[in-house]
Design an enzyme around this catalytic site. Structure first.
Site, PDB file in Angstrom:
ATOM      1  N   SER A 125      39.903  35.460  42.895  1.00 33.65           N
ATOM      2  CA  SER A 125      38.937  35.909  42.150  1.00 33.65           C
ATOM      3  C   SER A 125      38.721  35.155  40.897  1.00 33.65           C
ATOM      4  CB  SER A 125      38.872  37.524  41.813  1.00 33.65           C
ATOM      5  OG  SER A 125      38.575  37.528  40.497  1.00 33.65           O
ATOM      6  N   SER A 126      37.670  34.995  40.493  1.00 32.66           N
ATOM      7  CA  SER A 126      37.542  34.346  38.981  1.00 32.66           C
ATOM      8  C   SER A 126      38.137  34.727  37.950  1.00 32.66           C
ATOM      9  CB  SER A 126      35.932  34.093  38.813  1.00 32.66           C
ATOM     10  OG  SER A 126      35.497  35.245  38.548  1.00 32.66           O
ATOM     11  N   CYS A 127      38.756  35.968  38.166  1.00 26.52           N
ATOM     12  CA  CYS A 127      39.708  36.225  36.973  1.00 26.52           C
ATOM     13  C   CYS A 127      41.142  35.379  36.983  1.00 26.52           C
ATOM     14  CB  CYS A 127      39.913  37.733  37.053  1.00 26.52           C
ATOM     15  SG  CYS A 127      41.189  38.267  38.405  1.00 26.52           S
ATOM     16  N   TYR A 154      46.353  41.661  37.956  1.00 25.46           N
ATOM     17  CA  TYR A 154      45.574  41.374  39.006  1.00 25.46           C
ATOM     18  C   TYR A 154      45.544  39.658  39.124  1.00 25.46           C
ATOM     19  CZ  TYR A 154      41.153  41.266  42.047  1.00 25.46           C
ATOM     20  OH  TYR A 154      40.137  41.093  43.124  1.00 25.46           O
ATOM     21  N   LYS A 158      46.834  37.049  42.190  1.00 29.96           N
ATOM     22  CA  LYS A 158      45.774  36.378  42.876  1.00 29.96           C
ATOM     23  C   LYS A 158      46.416  34.852  42.915  1.00 29.96           C
ATOM     24  CE  LYS A 158      42.911  39.307  44.839  1.00 29.96           C
ATOM     25  NZ  LYS A 158      43.059  39.476  46.252  1.00 29.96           N
ATOM     26  N   HIS A 197      32.872  47.977  39.786  1.00 32.49           N
ATOM     27  CA  HIS A 197      32.411  46.986  39.035  1.00 32.49           C
ATOM     28  C   HIS A 197      30.982  47.106  38.332  1.00 32.49           C
ATOM     29  CE1 HIS A 197      35.055  44.663  41.511  1.00 32.49           C
ATOM     30  NE2 HIS A 197      35.625  44.062  40.617  1.00 32.49           N
TER      31      HIS A 197
HETATM   32  N1  LIG Z   1      34.039  42.776  44.726  1.00 31.63           N
HETATM   33  C1  LIG Z   1      34.120  41.636  43.821  1.00 31.63           C
HETATM   34  O1  LIG Z   1      33.171  41.737  42.980  1.00 31.63           O
HETATM   35  C2  LIG Z   1      35.047  40.434  43.829  1.00 31.63           C
HETATM   36  C3  LIG Z   1      35.912  40.624  45.157  1.00 31.63           C
HETATM   37  N2  LIG Z   1      36.788  39.529  45.317  1.00 31.63           N
HETATM   38  C4  LIG Z   1      37.963  39.316  46.437  1.00 31.63           C
HETATM   39  O2  LIG Z   1      37.601  39.882  47.847  1.00 31.63           O
HETATM   40  C5  LIG Z   1      38.428  40.495  48.521  1.00 31.63           C
HETATM   41  C6  LIG Z   1      37.696  42.072  48.886  1.00 31.63           C
HETATM   42  O3  LIG Z   1      37.342  42.735  47.871  1.00 31.63           O
HETATM   43  P1  LIG Z   1      36.192  43.663  48.104  1.00 31.63           P
HETATM   44  O4  LIG Z   1      35.773  43.822  49.562  1.00 31.63           O
HETATM   45  O5  LIG Z   1      35.289  43.885  47.016  1.00 31.63           O
HETATM   46  O6  LIG Z   1      37.060  45.128  47.884  1.00 31.63           O
HETATM   47  P2  LIG Z   1      37.055  46.603  48.537  1.00 31.63           P
HETATM   48  O7  LIG Z   1      37.785  47.515  47.793  1.00 31.63           O
HETATM   49  O8  LIG Z   1      35.408  46.890  48.862  1.00 31.63           O
HETATM   50  O9  LIG Z   1      37.608  46.370  50.041  1.00 31.63           O
HETATM   51  C7  LIG Z   1      39.303  46.073  50.240  1.00 31.63           C
HETATM   52  C8  LIG Z   1      39.547  46.354  51.497  1.00 31.63           C
HETATM   53  O10 LIG Z   1      40.966  46.176  51.651  1.00 31.63           O
HETATM   54  C9  LIG Z   1      41.489  47.658  52.202  1.00 31.63           C
HETATM   55  N3  LIG Z   1      42.834  47.887  51.626  1.00 31.63           N
HETATM   56  C10 LIG Z   1      43.327  48.101  50.403  1.00 31.63           C
HETATM   57  N4  LIG Z   1      44.502  48.193  50.527  1.00 31.63           N
HETATM   58  C11 LIG Z   1      45.219  48.346  51.787  1.00 31.63           C
HETATM   59  C12 LIG Z   1      46.257  48.109  52.472  1.00 31.63           C
HETATM   60  N5  LIG Z   1      47.359  48.600  51.679  1.00 31.63           N
HETATM   61  N6  LIG Z   1      46.402  48.278  53.701  1.00 31.63           N
HETATM   62  C13 LIG Z   1      45.295  47.768  54.636  1.00 31.63           C
HETATM   63  N7  LIG Z   1      44.015  47.937  53.887  1.00 31.63           N
HETATM   64  C14 LIG Z   1      43.820  47.908  52.690  1.00 31.63           C
HETATM   65  C15 LIG Z   1      40.757  48.712  52.010  1.00 31.63           C
HETATM   66  O11 LIG Z   1      40.669  49.835  52.583  1.00 31.63           O
HETATM   67  P3  LIG Z   1      40.633  51.219  51.939  1.00 31.63           P
HETATM   68  O12 LIG Z   1      39.272  51.260  51.264  1.00 31.63           O
HETATM   69  O13 LIG Z   1      40.864  52.124  53.018  1.00 31.63           O
HETATM   70  O14 LIG Z   1      41.873  51.345  50.986  1.00 31.63           O
HETATM   71  C16 LIG Z   1      39.315  47.964  51.849  1.00 31.63           C
HETATM   72  O15 LIG Z   1      38.731  47.939  53.251  1.00 31.63           O
HETATM   73  C17 LIG Z   1      39.499  40.664  47.520  1.00 31.63           C
HETATM   74  O16 LIG Z   1      40.608  39.948  47.786  1.00 31.63           O
HETATM   75  C18 LIG Z   1      39.060  40.471  46.099  1.00 31.63           C
HETATM   76  O17 LIG Z   1      39.957  40.107  45.412  1.00 31.63           O
HETATM   77  C19 LIG Z   1      36.825  38.379  44.692  1.00 31.63           C
HETATM   78  C20 LIG Z   1      35.883  38.306  43.546  1.00 31.63           C
HETATM   79  C21 LIG Z   1      35.057  39.160  43.387  1.00 31.63           C
HETATM   80  C1  LIG Z   2      35.290  40.460  39.624  1.00 30.57           C
HETATM   81  C2  LIG Z   2      36.077  40.748  38.455  1.00 30.57           C
HETATM   82  O1  LIG Z   2      35.911  42.250  38.000  1.00 30.57           O
HETATM   83  C3  LIG Z   2      36.612  42.563  36.828  1.00 30.57           C
HETATM   84  O2  LIG Z   2      36.087  41.759  35.567  1.00 30.57           O
HETATM   85  P1  LIG Z   2      34.855  42.100  35.032  1.00 30.57           P
HETATM   86  O3  LIG Z   2      33.975  40.799  35.473  1.00 30.57           O
HETATM   87  O4  LIG Z   2      35.023  42.119  33.534  1.00 30.57           O
HETATM   88  O5  LIG Z   2      34.173  43.164  35.827  1.00 30.57           O
HETATM   89  P2  LIG Z   2      33.377  44.501  35.566  1.00 30.57           P
HETATM   90  O6  LIG Z   2      32.229  44.311  36.715  1.00 30.57           O
HETATM   91  O7  LIG Z   2      34.092  45.721  35.696  1.00 30.57           O
HETATM   92  O8  LIG Z   2      32.567  44.293  34.233  1.00 30.57           O
HETATM   93  C4  LIG Z   2      31.648  43.327  33.635  1.00 30.57           C
HETATM   94  C5  LIG Z   2      31.318  43.655  32.264  1.00 30.57           C
HETATM   95  O9  LIG Z   2      30.355  44.853  32.404  1.00 30.57           O
HETATM   96  C6  LIG Z   2      30.461  45.643  31.506  1.00 30.57           C
HETATM   97  N1  LIG Z   2      30.140  47.112  31.982  1.00 30.57           N
HETATM   98  C7  LIG Z   2      29.011  47.574  31.424  1.00 30.57           C
HETATM   99  N2  LIG Z   2      28.757  49.010  31.939  1.00 30.57           N
HETATM  100  C8  LIG Z   2      29.952  49.124  33.022  1.00 30.57           C
HETATM  101  C9  LIG Z   2      30.224  49.948  33.721  1.00 30.57           C
HETATM  102  O10 LIG Z   2      29.445  51.271  33.716  1.00 30.57           O
HETATM  103  N3  LIG Z   2      31.071  49.517  34.543  1.00 30.57           N
HETATM  104  C10 LIG Z   2      31.748  48.605  34.473  1.00 30.57           C
HETATM  105  N4  LIG Z   2      32.880  48.148  35.564  1.00 30.57           N
HETATM  106  N5  LIG Z   2      31.559  47.620  33.773  1.00 30.57           N
HETATM  107  C11 LIG Z   2      30.748  47.821  32.854  1.00 30.57           C
HETATM  108  C12 LIG Z   2      32.117  45.536  31.103  1.00 30.57           C
HETATM  109  O11 LIG Z   2      32.388  46.258  29.965  1.00 30.57           O
HETATM  110  C13 LIG Z   2      32.189  44.045  31.146  1.00 30.57           C
HETATM  111  O12 LIG Z   2      31.972  43.484  29.969  1.00 30.57           O
HETATM  112  C14 LIG Z   2      38.176  42.096  36.842  1.00 30.57           C
HETATM  113  O13 LIG Z   2      38.687  43.162  36.441  1.00 30.57           O
HETATM  114  C15 LIG Z   2      38.433  41.626  38.154  1.00 30.57           C
HETATM  115  O14 LIG Z   2      38.587  42.788  39.130  1.00 30.57           O
HETATM  116  C16 LIG Z   2      37.508  40.786  38.776  1.00 30.57           C
HETATM  117  O15 LIG Z   2      38.121  39.714  39.117  1.00 30.57           O
END
Ligand SMILES: NC(=O)C1=CN([C@@H]2O[C@H](COP(=O)(O)OP(=O)(O)OC[C@H]3O[C@@H](n4cnc5c(N)ncnc54)[C@H](OP(=O)(O)O)[C@@H]3O)[C@@H](O)[C@H]2O)C=CC1
Ligand SMILES: C[C@H]1O[C@H](OP(=O)(O)OP(=O)(O)OC[C@H]2O[C@@H](n3cnc4c(=O)[nH]c(N)nc43)[C@H](O)[C@@H]2O)[C@@H](O)[C@@H](O)C1=O
Length: 329
Positions: A125-127, A154, A158, A197
């Protein structure tokens, strides 16, 4: 030539797209990212996808993961299973975010190598980048400064995943690559009110406010942070592209190149949802990183490009949300 240079030069690429009967394990296939990758692979004709729900295979359990790989022997692995959440979840559950992610990725990467997987793609992830990295953030910014405190546990997990892929490539000439997506959104996102998010959180909050006739919606922070959003279908496209085209040591950024402030995002989501009330800013909530626009020029230079605009992506996601109204707890 040193021994690691020699091993590195022996790394070979395994064509991905030429054999649609190859066994591809998509870990995390029911999540936002995993489900988009499955849709993409199915649309390309992949007929032998290996899929396990969390309850069928808990990837934190090393022995179970080993047995699974020994029995199934996948050809390719795409690792999209992880403990994922927004700023509040990351800040509240640091132990889970570091421990679960280290466990999942260590078990999957090591078992995949041991059981003859040809290629593995790890998603970070970009974090991973320093809180105050130069913008747009190039891959080289990794480990050049302090992390954003709200998600450092986290991020450390990563970063360990990237380094594990690099270590296995260097020592064993094994084709493990890493992609670092920017903030993602789309169908099957997590719409939990606190732990999600920003984009799905606001979509749900505006929708519920519209349905309930509320006058105001609370948005966290100051609205000033800048974020880059990519539709998950574009990410799935990039994943397939990297599986086919990329076999390098370095991780690759995957972004849209377009950034918006949280205030602009909130106004856009409000408009797409059709909420007509006011926004109220809760500055007691953290802003997180001020800006994280990724420099994706390496991947763009290889020929991948994103297609979905933020507005179109929001309309598509809102349609999905209203049709499915899923709330993950
Ligand atoms: N969402 C975003 O904005 C971003 C996501 N990513 C990366 O993309 C990848 C996927 O993220 P995303 O799809 O958003 O996440 P989700 O939470 O939507 O999906 C994660 C999946 O992983 C499964 N999982 C979690 N724990 C376990 C475990 N112990 N055993 C088996 N399966 C498990 C979950 O199943 P269950 O729900 O049943 O636990 C779920 O299907 C991650 O590596 C994340 O870091 C990167 C940048 C941004
Ligand atoms: C993908 C990235 O996601 C996470 O980082 P982040 O970019 O900060 O993610 P975020 O989507 O939760 O927030 C973005 C911004 O938005 C604002 N904000 C407003 N109102 C709400 C709100 O209602 N919910 C949330 N979550 N944020 C809110 C919030 O305060 C912040 O300024 C990492 O922890 C990590 O998981 C990672 O890698």
């Amino acid at each position: 030539m040193g021994s690691s240079d020699c091993q590195r030069s022996r790394s070979e690429r395994s064509p991905f797209l030429s054999d649609k009967s190859a066994k591809v394990f998509v870990a995390g296939h029911r999540g936002l990212v995993g489900s988009a990758i499955v849709r993409k692979l199915q649309s390309l004709g992949f007929a032998n996808l290996l899929l396990r729900t969390h309850s069928e295979l808990d990837l934190t359990r090393q022995a179970d993961v080993e047995s699974f790989f020994a029995a199934e022997k996948p050809d390719f692995v795409i690792l999209a299973a992880a403990k994922v959440g927004g700023i509040h979840a990351n800040n509240t559950y640091p132990a889970d975010f570091i421990a679960i992610n280290l466990q999942i990725q260590t078990n999957v990467i090591d078992s995949a190598y041991k059981h003859g997987v040809k290629k593995l793609l790890f998603l970070g992830s970009s974090c991973i980048y320093p809180k105050l990295a130069p913008q747009p953030i190039p891959e080289e910014a990794l480990l050049t400064g302090s992390l954003e405190p709200t998600n450092e546990w986290y991020a450390v997990a990563k970063i360990a995943g990237i380094k594990m892929c690099q270590g296995y490539r260097i020592q064993y000439s094994w084709d493990a690559i890493s992609g670092m997506p920017t903030n993602l959104y789309g169908p099957n996102d997590n719409f939990h009110p606190e732990n999600s998010h920003v984009l799905p959180a606001l979509m749900r909050r505006f929708h519920e406010a519209k349905v309930n006739g509320a006058k105001e919606v609370v948005v966290w922070g100051t609205g000033s942070p800048l974020r880059e959003f990519l539709h998950v279908d574009d990410l799935a496209d990039a994943v397939v592209f990297m599986m086919e085209e990329y076999s390098g040591l370095e991780h690759l950024n995957v972004g849209s190149g377009k950034e918006v402030s949280i205030k602009e995002l909130a106004e856009l989501v409000k408009e797409v949802v059709g909420f007509e009330g006011e926004l109220v800013w809760d500055s007691s909530k953290p802003d997180g990183t001020p800006r994280k626009l990724m420099d994706s020029s390496k991947l763009l230079g290889m020929g991948w490009k994103p297609k979905v605009s933020l507005r179109d992506g929001l309309v598509d996601t809102y349609k999905w949300y209203t049709a499915n109204a899923v709330t993950k707890q």
